[in-house]
Design a protein around this motif. Structure first.
Motif, PDB file in Angstrom:
ATOM      1  N   LEU A 186       0.952  -1.088  -0.143  1.00  0.00           N
ATOM      2  CA  LEU A 186      -0.042  -0.005   0.079  1.00  0.00           C
ATOM      3  C   LEU A 186       0.821   1.190  -0.001  1.00  0.00           C
ATOM      4  CD1 LEU A 186      -3.080   0.719   0.146  1.00  0.00           C
ATOM      5  CD2 LEU A 186      -2.785   0.883   2.599  1.00  0.00           C
ATOM      6  N   THR A 187       0.864   2.121  -1.239  1.00  0.00           N
ATOM      7  CA  THR A 187       1.519   3.263  -1.180  1.00  0.00           C
ATOM      8  C   THR A 187       0.644   4.458  -1.587  1.00  0.00           C
ATOM      9  OG1 THR A 187       3.459   1.835  -2.034  1.00  0.00           O
ATOM     10  CG2 THR A 187       3.594   3.982  -2.634  1.00  0.00           C
ATOM     11  N   LYS A 188       0.938   5.667  -0.940  1.00  0.00           N
ATOM     12  CA  LYS A 188       0.382   6.922  -1.626  1.00  0.00           C
ATOM     13  C   LYS A 188       1.690   7.908  -1.610  1.00  0.00           C
ATOM     14  CE  LYS A 188      -2.758   9.715  -2.623  1.00  0.00           C
ATOM     15  NZ  LYS A 188      -3.597   9.472  -3.806  1.00  0.00           N
ATOM     16  N   THR A 189       1.535   8.525  -2.746  1.00  0.00           N
ATOM     17  CA  THR A 189       2.532   9.660  -3.154  1.00  0.00           C
ATOM     18  C   THR A 189       1.941  10.742  -3.373  1.00  0.00           C
ATOM     19  OG1 THR A 189       3.616   7.389  -4.412  1.00  0.00           O
ATOM     20  CG2 THR A 189       4.411   9.812  -4.993  1.00  0.00           C
ATOM     21  N   TYR A 190       2.700  11.945  -2.683  1.00  0.00           N
ATOM     22  CA  TYR A 190       2.275  13.256  -2.735  1.00  0.00           C
ATOM     23  C   TYR A 190       3.378  14.096  -3.172  1.00  0.00           C
ATOM     24  CZ  TYR A 190      -1.813  12.381   0.240  1.00  0.00           C
ATOM     25  OH  TYR A 190      -3.053  11.850   0.950  1.00  0.00           O
ATOM     26  N   ASP A 191       3.155  14.633  -4.295  1.00  0.00           N
ATOM     27  CA  ASP A 191       4.404  15.289  -4.856  1.00  0.00           C
ATOM     28  C   ASP A 191       5.494  14.548  -5.132  1.00  0.00           C
ATOM     29  OD1 ASP A 191       2.242  17.548  -4.896  1.00  0.00           O
ATOM     30  OD2 ASP A 191       2.899  17.966  -2.910  1.00  0.00           O
ATOM     31  N   GLY A 192       5.631  13.270  -5.649  1.00  0.00           N
ATOM     32  CA  GLY A 192       6.799  12.719  -5.613  1.00  0.00           C
ATOM     33  C   GLY A 192       7.526  11.899  -4.422  1.00  0.00           C
ATOM     34  N   VAL A 193       6.664  12.341  -3.497  1.00  0.00           N
ATOM     35  CA  VAL A 193       7.193  11.731  -1.931  1.00  0.00           C
ATOM     36  C   VAL A 193       6.245  10.858  -1.396  1.00  0.00           C
ATOM     37  CG1 VAL A 193       7.852  12.280   0.424  1.00  0.00           C
ATOM     38  CG2 VAL A 193       8.112  13.925  -1.541  1.00  0.00           C
ATOM     39  N   ASN A 194       6.915   9.369  -1.048  1.00  0.00           N
ATOM     40  CA  ASN A 194       5.999   8.577  -0.565  1.00  0.00           C
ATOM     41  C   ASN A 194       5.465   8.824   1.010  1.00  0.00           C
ATOM     42  OD1 ASN A 194       5.932   7.278  -2.913  1.00  0.00           O
ATOM     43  ND2 ASN A 194       7.383   5.650  -2.251  1.00  0.00           N
ATOM     44  N   ALA A 195       4.146   9.164   1.103  1.00  0.00           N
ATOM     45  CA  ALA A 195       3.702   9.584   2.419  1.00  0.00           C
ATOM     46  C   ALA A 195       3.555   8.108   3.300  1.00  0.00           C
ATOM     47  CB  ALA A 195       2.288  10.227   2.495  1.00  0.00           C
ATOM     48  N   VAL A 196       2.878   7.255   2.247  1.00  0.00           N
ATOM     49  CA  VAL A 196       2.923   5.725   2.727  1.00  0.00           C
ATOM     50  C   VAL A 196       3.899   4.886   1.735  1.00  0.00           C
ATOM     51  CG1 VAL A 196       1.450   3.701   3.050  1.00  0.00           C
ATOM     52  CG2 VAL A 196       0.621   6.171   3.792  1.00  0.00           C
ATOM     53  N   THR A 225      -2.435   8.988   9.279  1.00  0.00           N
ATOM     54  CA  THR A 225      -3.878   9.437   8.611  1.00  0.00           C
ATOM     55  C   THR A 225      -4.043   8.965   7.125  1.00  0.00           C
ATOM     56  OG1 THR A 225      -3.690  11.163  10.152  1.00  0.00           O
ATOM     57  CG2 THR A 225      -5.213  11.337   8.470  1.00  0.00           C
ATOM     58  N   THR A 226      -2.924   8.947   6.415  1.00  0.00           N
ATOM     59  CA  THR A 226      -3.026   8.709   5.146  1.00  0.00           C
ATOM     60  C   THR A 226      -3.319   7.110   4.836  1.00  0.00           C
ATOM     61  OG1 THR A 226      -1.391  10.378   4.592  1.00  0.00           O
ATOM     62  CG2 THR A 226      -1.858   8.789   2.814  1.00  0.00           C
ATOM     63  N   THR A 227      -2.839   6.577   5.700  1.00  0.00           N
ATOM     64  CA  THR A 227      -2.982   5.103   5.855  1.00  0.00           C
ATOM     65  C   THR A 227      -4.432   4.534   6.205  1.00  0.00           C
ATOM     66  OG1 THR A 227      -0.587   4.545   6.656  1.00  0.00           O
ATOM     67  CG2 THR A 227      -2.292   2.749   6.859  1.00  0.00           C
ATOM     68  N   ILE A 228      -4.985   5.359   7.228  1.00  0.00           N
ATOM     69  CA  ILE A 228      -6.284   4.987   7.553  1.00  0.00           C
ATOM     70  C   ILE A 228      -7.111   5.461   6.495  1.00  0.00           C
ATOM     71  CG2 ILE A 228      -8.119   5.842   9.140  1.00  0.00           C
ATOM     72  CD1 ILE A 228      -6.165   5.505  11.517  1.00  0.00           C
ATOM     73  N   GLY A 229      -6.893   6.589   5.946  1.00  0.00           N
ATOM     74  CA  GLY A 229      -7.766   7.121   4.756  1.00  0.00           C
ATOM     75  C   GLY A 229      -7.850   6.316   3.559  1.00  0.00           C
ATOM     76  N   SER A 247      -1.867   5.244  -4.457  1.00  0.00           N
ATOM     77  CA  SER A 247      -1.172   5.416  -5.789  1.00  0.00           C
ATOM     78  C   SER A 247      -0.744   4.206  -6.277  1.00  0.00           C
ATOM     79  CB  SER A 247       0.201   6.106  -5.448  1.00  0.00           C
ATOM     80  OG  SER A 247      -0.100   7.283  -4.604  1.00  0.00           O
ATOM     81  N   ALA A 248      -0.505   3.148  -5.266  1.00  0.00           N
ATOM     82  CA  ALA A 248      -0.221   1.649  -5.980  1.00  0.00           C
ATOM     83  C   ALA A 248      -0.404   0.724  -4.592  1.00  0.00           C
ATOM     84  CB  ALA A 248       1.437   1.610  -6.032  1.00  0.00           C
ATOM     85  N   GLY A 249      -0.596  -0.523  -4.931  1.00  0.00           N
ATOM     86  CA  GLY A 249      -0.883  -1.589  -3.857  1.00  0.00           C
ATOM     87  C   GLY A 249      -2.511  -1.565  -3.560  1.00  0.00           C
ATOM     88  N   LYS A 250      -2.787  -2.493  -2.531  1.00  0.00           N
ATOM     89  CA  LYS A 250      -4.039  -2.823  -2.319  1.00  0.00           C
ATOM     90  C   LYS A 250      -4.381  -2.747  -0.778  1.00  0.00           C
ATOM     91  CE  LYS A 250      -5.225  -5.650  -6.291  1.00  0.00           C
ATOM     92  NZ  LYS A 250      -5.700  -6.884  -6.926  1.00  0.00           N
ATOM     93  N   CYS A 251      -5.636  -2.588  -0.368  1.00  0.00           N
ATOM     94  CA  CYS A 251      -5.974  -2.742   0.919  1.00  0.00           C
ATOM     95  C   CYS A 251      -7.387  -3.540   0.988  1.00  0.00           C
ATOM     96  CB  CYS A 251      -6.333  -1.183   1.334  1.00  0.00           C
ATOM     97  SG  CYS A 251      -6.885  -1.425   3.192  1.00  0.00           S
ATOM     98  N   ILE A 259       4.795  -0.176  14.040  1.00  0.00           N
ATOM     99  CA  ILE A 259       5.284   1.249  14.202  1.00  0.00           C
ATOM    100  C   ILE A 259       5.777   1.596  12.880  1.00  0.00           C
ATOM    101  CG2 ILE A 259       7.373   2.610  15.365  1.00  0.00           C
ATOM    102  CD1 ILE A 259       7.229   0.880  17.825  1.00  0.00           C
ATOM    103  N   ILE A 260       5.129   3.066  12.631  1.00  0.00           N
ATOM    104  CA  ILE A 260       5.568   3.358  11.341  1.00  0.00           C
ATOM    105  C   ILE A 260       6.173   4.512  11.340  1.00  0.00           C
ATOM    106  CG2 ILE A 260       3.112   4.701  11.333  1.00  0.00           C
ATOM    107  CD1 ILE A 260       2.906   4.711   8.500  1.00  0.00           C
ATOM    108  N   SER A 261       7.199   4.828  10.566  1.00  0.00           N
ATOM    109  CA  SER A 261       8.263   5.915  10.541  1.00  0.00           C
ATOM    110  C   SER A 261       8.319   6.308   8.930  1.00  0.00           C
ATOM    111  CB  SER A 261       9.438   5.453  11.115  1.00  0.00           C
ATOM    112  OG  SER A 261      10.500   6.748  10.888  1.00  0.00           O
ATOM    113  N   LYS A 262       8.132   7.448   8.501  1.00  0.00           N
ATOM    114  CA  LYS A 262       8.482   7.900   7.230  1.00  0.00           C
ATOM    115  C   LYS A 262       7.602   6.969   6.379  1.00  0.00           C
ATOM    116  CE  LYS A 262      12.630  10.383   8.172  1.00  0.00           C
ATOM    117  NZ  LYS A 262      13.544   9.965   9.400  1.00  0.00           N
ATOM    118  N   GLY A 263       6.515   6.637   6.520  1.00  0.00           N
ATOM    119  CA  GLY A 263       5.575   5.699   5.682  1.00  0.00           C
ATOM    120  C   GLY A 263       6.112   4.351   5.668  1.00  0.00           C
ATOM    121  N   LYS A 264       6.820   3.937   6.333  1.00  0.00           N
ATOM    122  CA  LYS A 264       7.296   2.414   6.492  1.00  0.00           C
ATOM    123  C   LYS A 264       6.947   1.837   7.673  1.00  0.00           C
ATOM    124  CE  LYS A 264      10.677   1.684   3.059  1.00  0.00           C
ATOM    125  NZ  LYS A 264      11.206   2.830   2.200  1.00  0.00           N
ATOM    126  N   LEU A 265       6.510   0.642   7.835  1.00  0.00           N
ATOM    127  CA  LEU A 265       6.559  -0.188   8.882  1.00  0.00           C
ATOM    128  C   LEU A 265       7.790  -0.576   9.454  1.00  0.00           C
ATOM    129  CD1 LEU A 265       3.907  -0.931  10.571  1.00  0.00           C
ATOM    130  CD2 LEU A 265       4.049  -2.953   9.584  1.00  0.00           C
TER     131      LEU A 265
END
Ligand SMILES: Nc1ncnc2c1ncn2[C@@H]1O[C@H](COP(=O)(O)OP(=O)(O)OP(=O)(O)O)[C@@H](O)[C@H]1O
Length: 303
Positions: free
Chosen positions: A9-19, A43-47, A56-60, A205-211
């Protein structure tokens, strides 16, 4: 059975991976604490998990429902308490919940019954004043009632204890424990580890979009301690000699004691060395660090 599952599960904002390529699973009836500092991507993950943000990629998946492909079915089995939930301040709790019940196409009589039960359940049964005059704790409990309106199988709570006083936190925790006993799966985000370890059987534990760690609170502590090395406290009778084991990374000596940072548990070697140097050991132990200390060190290090 997995009630929440993410695949890359991935979300990219302005070229940066928030998740960033999140892979996690949450089993039925688990209370999962999703922990990370501000901006980590909670919040992005829960969203994405509740179908409000498109990945942006992946599945939930929630239960066996692909949230992106089948958002309505996912919403039917999902409850959600957003960070900073909003209510109509001039309406009572009951009136607010009645308004929300319309989104679930509940029959009027069913909605009234359910609302009455839920309001009592979250301790607001005797409160008739408008929600605008509620404390933050009361609003959060009303938010929880709202998240439970459709009797969901999975409940997502985004920083639900943020800003609550200690009594409010305890009340909220007790309700969560009770909901979990009813077999519901709970996904609970927070930036304060201490607040969730009492209720959660699993934490991630999530840090910079990574578990960066996942497991029971105890497993996470062990796993993260390993990568940090081991702290060993040693005390002897007389002056503490310098120890020579090359696995000692750092040492602080103080008259009769030393605090060592070692790459692994080297108590046997320390004991041998002290014995050969004819020292008597008064204390030799591995210092267990609290989960909170490990979390803070690993998440904030280098920031
Ligand atoms: N709509 C958006 N557009 C651009 N960037 C965003 C957007 N939403 C979130 N971000 C960025 O994504 C990152 C993760 O944000 P997110 O809100 O998911 O973190 P969080 O862990 O929930 O933090 P907080 O506890 O502060 O809400 C942050 O760097 C944030 O600035």
């Amino acid at each position: 059975m997995d009630m929440i599952k993410t695949e890359n599960l991935t979300k990219t904002y302005d070229g940066v991976n928030a998740v960033d390529g999140l892979e996690l699973t949450v089993g039925k009836g688990e209370v999962y604490g999703f922990i990370g500092p501000n901006g980590a991507g909670k919040t992005t993950t829960i969203g994405m998990m509740v179908g409000l943000i498109e990945p942006s990629a992946g599945k939930c998946f929630v239960r066996d429902v692909d949230v992106t492909r089948n958002p309505l079915e996912a919403k039917r089995i999902t409850g959600y308490l957003p960070d900073g939930v909003g209510f109509y301040g001039n309406l009572t709790a009951r009136q607010n919940l009645k308004y929300f019940s319309r989104f679930y196409a509940m029959k009027d009589a069913d909605a009234d019954k359910r609302i009455g039960e839920l309001i009592g359940y979250v301790g607001l049964g005797k409160v008739e004043k408008p929600v605008g005059s509620y404390s933050r704790g009361m609003k959060q409990r009303l938010g929880l009632a709202q998240a439970l309106l459709n009797d969901p199988e999975v409940v997502f709570l985004d920083e639900p204890t943020n800003g609550l006083d200690p009594q409010g936190v305890v009340q909220f925790r007790n309700i969560i424990k009770d909901i979990s006993k009813q077999g519901k799966t709970i996904f609970f985000s927070s930036h304060i580890l201490e607040e969730v370890r009492h209720v959660c059987n699993t934490i991630g534990i999530i840090s910079k979009g990574k578990l960066i760690a996942h497991g029971t609170p105890d497993e996470v502590r062990k796993k993260m301690s390993k990568s940090e090395g081991v702290t060993i406290v040693v005390k002897v009778i007389g002056d503490m000699p310098r120890l020579t084991d090359p696995r000692i990374l750092q040492a602080t000596y103080n008259n009769g004691s030393a605090i060592l940072q070692a790459s692994e548990d080297i108590r046997d070697s320390i004991s041998d060395e002290l014995y050969h140097k004819s020292f008597r050991i008064r204390e030799l132990r591995v210092e267990e660090r609290s989960l909170e200390e490990i979390f803070l060190e690993s998440v904030y290090r280098g920031d």
